[in-house]
Scaffold this motif. Structure first.
Motif, PDB file in Angstrom:
ATOM      1  N   THR A 256      35.257  10.828  46.652  1.00  0.00           N
ATOM      2  CA  THR A 256      35.335  11.333  45.276  1.00  0.00           C
ATOM      3  C   THR A 256      36.773  11.726  45.020  1.00  0.00           C
ATOM      4  O   THR A 256      37.527  12.064  45.944  1.00  0.00           O
ATOM      5  N   PHE A 257      37.141  11.702  43.735  1.00  0.00           N
ATOM      6  CA  PHE A 257      38.521  12.043  43.372  1.00  0.00           C
ATOM      7  C   PHE A 257      38.478  13.003  42.187  1.00  0.00           C
ATOM      8  O   PHE A 257      37.804  12.733  41.188  1.00  0.00           O
ATOM      9  N   ASP A 258      39.242  14.131  42.322  1.00  0.00           N
ATOM     10  CA  ASP A 258      39.273  15.166  41.283  1.00  0.00           C
ATOM     11  C   ASP A 258      40.647  15.171  40.650  1.00  0.00           C
ATOM     12  O   ASP A 258      41.666  15.445  41.322  1.00  0.00           O
ATOM     13  N   VAL A 259      40.701  14.869  39.355  1.00  0.00           N
ATOM     14  CA  VAL A 259      41.956  14.838  38.597  1.00  0.00           C
ATOM     15  C   VAL A 259      42.295  16.278  38.180  1.00  0.00           C
ATOM     16  O   VAL A 259      41.519  16.924  37.475  1.00  0.00           O
TER      17      VAL A 259
ATOM     18  N   LEU B  74      36.366  20.567  44.945  1.00  0.00           N
ATOM     19  CA  LEU B  74      36.538  19.844  46.201  1.00  0.00           C
ATOM     20  C   LEU B  74      35.679  20.474  47.298  1.00  0.00           C
ATOM     21  O   LEU B  74      35.095  19.773  48.125  1.00  0.00           O
ATOM     22  N   GLU B  75      35.590  21.822  47.306  1.00  0.00           N
ATOM     23  CA  GLU B  75      34.742  22.493  48.299  1.00  0.00           C
ATOM     24  C   GLU B  75      33.282  22.109  48.109  1.00  0.00           C
ATOM     25  O   GLU B  75      32.566  21.834  49.088  1.00  0.00           O
ATOM     26  N   LEU B  76      32.815  22.093  46.855  1.00  0.00           N
ATOM     27  CA  LEU B  76      31.418  21.725  46.600  1.00  0.00           C
ATOM     28  C   LEU B  76      31.140  20.278  47.003  1.00  0.00           C
ATOM     29  O   LEU B  76      30.071  19.978  47.549  1.00  0.00           O
ATOM     30  N   MET B  77      32.084  19.379  46.725  1.00  0.00           N
ATOM     31  CA  MET B  77      31.889  17.989  47.110  1.00  0.00           C
ATOM     32  C   MET B  77      31.838  17.845  48.627  1.00  0.00           C
ATOM     33  O   MET B  77      31.052  17.058  49.178  1.00  0.00           O
ATOM     34  N   GLY B  78      32.690  18.600  49.339  1.00  0.00           N
ATOM     35  CA  GLY B  78      32.632  18.568  50.792  1.00  0.00           C
ATOM     36  C   GLY B  78      31.301  19.093  51.312  1.00  0.00           C
ATOM     37  O   GLY B  78      30.735  18.543  52.263  1.00  0.00           O
ATOM     38  N   ASP B  79      30.788  20.168  50.688  1.00  0.00           N
ATOM     39  CA  ASP B  79      29.483  20.700  51.092  1.00  0.00           C
ATOM     40  C   ASP B  79      28.368  19.695  50.832  1.00  0.00           C
ATOM     41  O   ASP B  79      27.359  19.691  51.554  1.00  0.00           O
ATOM     42  N   ALA B  80      28.525  18.842  49.801  1.00  0.00           N
ATOM     43  CA  ALA B  80      27.505  17.833  49.488  1.00  0.00           C
ATOM     44  C   ALA B  80      27.615  16.592  50.374  1.00  0.00           C
ATOM     45  O   ALA B  80      26.778  15.685  50.252  1.00  0.00           O
ATOM     46  N   GLY B  81      28.633  16.505  51.228  1.00  0.00           N
ATOM     47  CA  GLY B  81      28.748  15.391  52.161  1.00  0.00           C
ATOM     48  C   GLY B  81      29.728  14.313  51.737  1.00  0.00           C
ATOM     49  O   GLY B  81      29.844  13.282  52.420  1.00  0.00           O
ATOM     50  N   PHE B  82      30.457  14.525  50.646  1.00  0.00           N
ATOM     51  CA  PHE B  82      31.419  13.526  50.186  1.00  0.00           C
ATOM     52  C   PHE B  82      32.774  13.738  50.858  1.00  0.00           C
ATOM     53  O   PHE B  82      33.100  14.844  51.345  1.00  0.00           O
ATOM     54  N   ALA B  83      33.586  12.664  50.823  1.00  0.00           N
ATOM     55  CA  ALA B  83      34.984  12.750  51.263  1.00  0.00           C
ATOM     56  C   ALA B  83      35.819  12.991  50.017  1.00  0.00           C
ATOM     57  O   ALA B  83      36.200  12.059  49.301  1.00  0.00           O
ATOM     58  N   ALA B  84      36.128  14.273  49.748  1.00  0.00           N
ATOM     59  CA  ALA B  84      36.728  14.652  48.476  1.00  0.00           C
ATOM     60  C   ALA B  84      38.235  14.767  48.613  1.00  0.00           C
ATOM     61  O   ALA B  84      38.765  15.344  49.571  1.00  0.00           O
TER      62      ALA B  84
ATOM     63  N   TYR C 169      48.069   8.542  39.878  1.00  0.00           N
ATOM     64  CA  TYR C 169      47.462   8.400  41.194  1.00  0.00           C
ATOM     65  C   TYR C 169      46.130   7.668  41.083  1.00  0.00           C
ATOM     66  O   TYR C 169      45.800   6.817  41.919  1.00  0.00           O
ATOM     67  N   LEU C 170      45.354   7.976  40.028  1.00  0.00           N
ATOM     68  CA  LEU C 170      44.077   7.304  39.811  1.00  0.00           C
ATOM     69  C   LEU C 170      44.277   5.812  39.571  1.00  0.00           C
ATOM     70  O   LEU C 170      43.494   4.987  40.046  1.00  0.00           O
TER      71      LEU C 170
ATOM     72  N   ALA D 255      32.630   7.129  44.447  1.00  0.00           N
ATOM     73  CA  ALA D 255      31.315   7.418  43.860  1.00  0.00           C
ATOM     74  C   ALA D 255      31.423   8.349  42.660  1.00  0.00           C
ATOM     75  O   ALA D 255      30.546   8.328  41.781  1.00  0.00           O
ATOM     76  N   LEU D 256      32.498   9.140  42.578  1.00  0.00           N
ATOM     77  CA  LEU D 256      32.589  10.121  41.483  1.00  0.00           C
ATOM     78  C   LEU D 256      34.050  10.398  41.171  1.00  0.00           C
ATOM     79  O   LEU D 256      34.878  10.581  42.089  1.00  0.00           O
ATOM     80  N   ILE D 257      34.373  10.384  39.880  1.00  0.00           N
ATOM     81  CA  ILE D 257      35.688  10.799  39.374  1.00  0.00           C
ATOM     82  C   ILE D 257      35.445  12.008  38.468  1.00  0.00           C
ATOM     83  O   ILE D 257      34.567  11.972  37.605  1.00  0.00           O
ATOM     84  N   SER D 258      36.247  13.068  38.665  1.00  0.00           N
ATOM     85  CA  SER D 258      36.031  14.299  37.870  1.00  0.00           C
ATOM     86  C   SER D 258      37.363  14.822  37.360  1.00  0.00           C
ATOM     87  O   SER D 258      38.423  14.597  37.964  1.00  0.00           O
ATOM     88  N   ALA D 259      37.280  15.550  36.223  1.00  0.00           N
ATOM     89  CA  ALA D 259      38.458  16.220  35.650  1.00  0.00           C
ATOM     90  C   ALA D 259      37.935  17.445  34.895  1.00  0.00           C
ATOM     91  O   ALA D 259      37.335  17.304  33.829  1.00  0.00           O
TER      92      ALA D 259
END
Length: 489
Positions: free
Chosen positions: A42-45, A53-63, A91-92, A101-105
């Protein structure tokens, strides 16, 4: 940018725990995505302090995340999060297609130009996997307080973006479906029974919203249907409708109360008309009774005049009797005072007489008891038997003179008692003692101890005492005479 923006975020955006709690609202979308692509990237803009990023890591993603502010990224590095400093949109654009799997901003699009927004959405569609999600969160201008005031607290904001515009940008870029998720509304307002006021309409709409856009939704086989079909947050239309409903209900209640008041007033008016008619009849009757009463009053007035004359005569007689009463009252008061003084003196004398009588009776009883005890001792067999022994004891102790004196004293005392009973012996003894004055002087104390001559005080005339005092006096005189008789005997 200096540390100002991080301090500003800490003050106005909220603590890390608060932001992570708010981001939990996206779990209906994240959970099926994690099941669809476990361990995906996942990538957070504009990742900021890294809460997402912490929540995505807790959900099992490579954030991973990118942000321009070095101070904000420092908070991410303290937690070993994968972040980089730079332009996140550039960067995106360099990421591989169909790779995430997920792009967020979160609260980014209000900081960039419209052309950068469209580029961000277009690049996100390219980078996302089939079924992947784009999440763009921003302040909600549907909330009038946000649109007119709170949005401009952040000096880096450019202009608010309405939900319809942001949704259309995602749809136009090619996303299959877009959902508007309204966020952070007051929990009390979500209750349909809650009272809605005008200020709730102005500031109660969800202050933030996000669009969740999905690429190639058909490939997910309906895993996200529940999340996309649900309704989120509060719109101004809903609050305005509830407010109007409440106002209409209040107006209906007011109209009902007014109607009831009018009905009550009409009934009261009819009742008052009936009461006025009844009062008119009663007034007519009252006037007739008044006329009769007036006549009776005239007769009563005449009787009153006659009574007044009799009263004046009685008043004069009363004054005369009042003066006589005052005269006798003064004489009575004077007599009462004299009686009080005399009664006081009488009570004092009676008290003294009673006290003397009591003391005399006590003394007489004690004396009688002592004489009885002494007589019993002297008459006892042991006393007579031991008399020679007591004499010998005194002689052996060198007190022979004392024995002689005691024996002589007893002889003299018995002679004195005998003389008290036989006058001829007393005259003979006095004649003999006059011949020896020295012996007489020595015998006088002995005789005086034996013979008690009682000389009573002159008698008080009993006629000067009260009846009770006279009785007490007679009792005392009788007791004294008995005492003298016992002494003589």
């Amino acid at each position: 940018m200096d540390s100002f923006y991080r301090a500003f975020e800490d003050r106005h955006r909220g603590s890390r725990d608060l932001i992570k709690g708010r981001l939990g609202k996206y779990s209906p979308f994240v959970q099926p995505l994690a099941a669809l692509y476990p361990g995906a990237k996942t990538f957070d803009v504009g990742c900021g302090r890294g809460e997402w990023l912490e929540l995505m890591g807790d959900a099992g993603f490579a954030a991973t995340g990118v942000d321009l502010d070095a101070d904000m990224l420092e908070a991410c590095r303290e937690r070993n999060l994968s972040v980089s400093q730079g332009d996140a949109i550039e960067y995106l654009a360099k990421l591989d297609s169909n790779s995430h799997a997920l792009i967020s901003a979160f609260h980014v699009v209000e900081h960039v130009s419209f052309e950068q927004l469209k580029r961000l959405v277009t690049e996100a569609l390219r980078v996302l996997k089939p079924g992947g999600l784009l999440i763009l969160e921003t302040p909600n201008p549907e909330n009038i307080a946000v649109a007119t005031c709170n949005f401009y607290i952040d000096p880096t904001h450019q202009k608010p973006i309405p939900p319809l515009l942001l949704s259309f940008v995602a749809e136009h870029a090619g996303f299959d479906r877009v959902k508007v998720v309204r966020l952070q509304e007051s929990a009390t307002l979500t209750d349909a029974q809650a009272q809605i006021h005008f200020m709730n309409v102005l500031g109660g709409v969800s202050p933030d919203y996000a669009i969740v856009a999905q690429k190639e939704a058909a490939s997910t086989e309906g895993a996200f249907d529940d999340a996309f079909e649900a309704e989120y947050g509060l719109t101004i239309d809903v609050l305005a409708q509830r407010y109007e409903t409440r106002i209409a209900s209040s107006l209906a209640q007011i109209e009902a109360r007014v109607q009831r008041a009018e009905d009550t007033a009409r009934q009261s008016g009819e009742q008052l008309t009936d009461e006025l008619h009844s009062l008119s009849e009663q007034l007519q009757l009252a006037e007739e009774r008044y006329q009769r009463a007036e006549e009776r009053y005239q007769r009563s007035e005449e009787r009153y005049q006659r009574s007044e004359e009799r009263y004046q005569h009685a008043e004069e007689r009363y004054q005369h009797f009042e003066e006589r009463y005052q005269y006798f009252e003064e004489r009575y008061q004077h007599s009462e005072e004299r009686y009080q003084r005399a009664d006081g003196r009488r009570q004092q004398v009676e008290s003294q007489v009673l006290e003397m009588q009591t003391r005399l009776e006590q003394t007489e009883a004690m004396l009688h008891q002592a004489n009885a005890q002494l007589h019993a001792v002297y008459q006892s067999t042991s006393w007579r038997i031991t008399r020679p022994v007591r004499g010998v004891k005194l002689v052996l102790k060198g007190q022979g003179k004392v024995v002689f004196k005691v024996g002589a004293k007893r002889v003299v005392q018995r002679a004195a008692k005998f003389g008290g009973k036989h006058p001829w012996f007393r005259r003979l003894a006095v004649f003999a003692l006059n011949r020896v004055p020295g012996v007489k002087q020595r015998l006088i104390p002995v005789v005086s101890d034996t013979v008690h001559l009682y000389r009573p005080r002159p008698e008080v005339a009993p006629e000067g005492l009260s009846p009770r005092a006279q009785q007490t006096y007679a009792a005392l005189a009788f007791a004294v005479k008995n005492y003298e008789k016992r002494e003589e005997g």
